[in-house]
Design a protein around this motif. Sequence first.
Motif: not given
Length: 391
Positions: A328-332, A369-377
């Motif tokens: 996913x995208x970097x928060x910045x 699929x909710x793959x939010x857990x694999x994000x940048x946070x």
Amino acid sequence: MKQVDVVIAGGAAVGSSAAYFLASQADFKGSVLVLEKDFSYEKCATTLSAASIRHQFSTPGNIEMSQFGTQFIQHIGEHLSVAGEAPDVGFHEEGYLFLASDAGRAILESNHRVQRNLNVDVTLLSPARLRERYPWMNTNDLSAGSLGLSGEGWLDAYSLMHGFRRKAISLGVQYRQAQVLSVKRQGRRIQSVSLSDGSTVNCSVLINAAGTGARTLAQSAGITLPVESRKRCVFHFTSSAQTPHCPMVIDPSGAYFRPEGKGYLCGISPAQEQDPECFDFEVQHALFDEVLWPLLAARVPGFEAVRVKNAWAGHYDMNTLDHNLILGAHPEVDNFLFANGFSGHGLQQSPAVGRALSELVTYGEFRTLDLTAFGWQRILENRPLLEINVV
């Protein structure tokens, strides 16, 4: 200077999967350009991998991604046929067998509970059942085994990758043999990419699927990506041993072996202190002679006499924080999407990740699929998402 809606840096399995899913997404109306530095794919991780897929992970998201990967491969003709011709990926659905000593039994059982909650077709085997099913295997030091009964196995990695690429091109995706050397960033957006052929391409979205080159690409946008290139060697050997119904076997030592043609493929990760970042392709023959062969012979007595026929080295894009995908995208930076740090799972996760990237581009969110857990946070917070079953 060319204008493209989506530029994908890296055209192997992950990049080509993203291209296919974008081009086949009815709600996406834009243009896609895939930039791949070497159309021979001779040295890419996809081509040099052990080319397998499993559902036996400890992290739910990894399980779900590979479950979708299996479904996609089993119905590949419905997805990737071009002019009535479907890719032949040669899927051998023979399963994974994770072996555990007394020390590893609790982890195996814990993983089993997670897997069964997600309907993974897996069974736990006692030493007695292991001996009954695999009489050619030494089980004296084992406490249990976990066997995938369906959905797991190995395949032709190049054919899957080429299938994605061929279908994407048939749907209008452009491929160019060039490497992204740097990006032009202004504030929260990537405006353009500069290529090794001297050209510049403006883009609305940039996807980083550059494998072991991903960190350098991220750095050019001022982003620190915790991904390093780690060498892994694969050895092809023959033996007179008879091993009927042999799955992909994962030894408690971390060594693996599986059938391949008239022989076997095998490998093992080097000890951590002997596993620095590495970009060369020199085979570590001592790894087989001094580490692998004794382990193989101890597990399968018939492997005491083997002959190495071939060997090669490839590279994992290793996420040094937790060995899991960064997606996913970097928060910045709003329009710079990452799909990196697969740590050896890229091929089997490529269908799910390609689909996820197409959803992020088209809708700005995950739809399947909710793959939010694999994000940048988790990366920025130094909060590892630990995967226990890393092979």
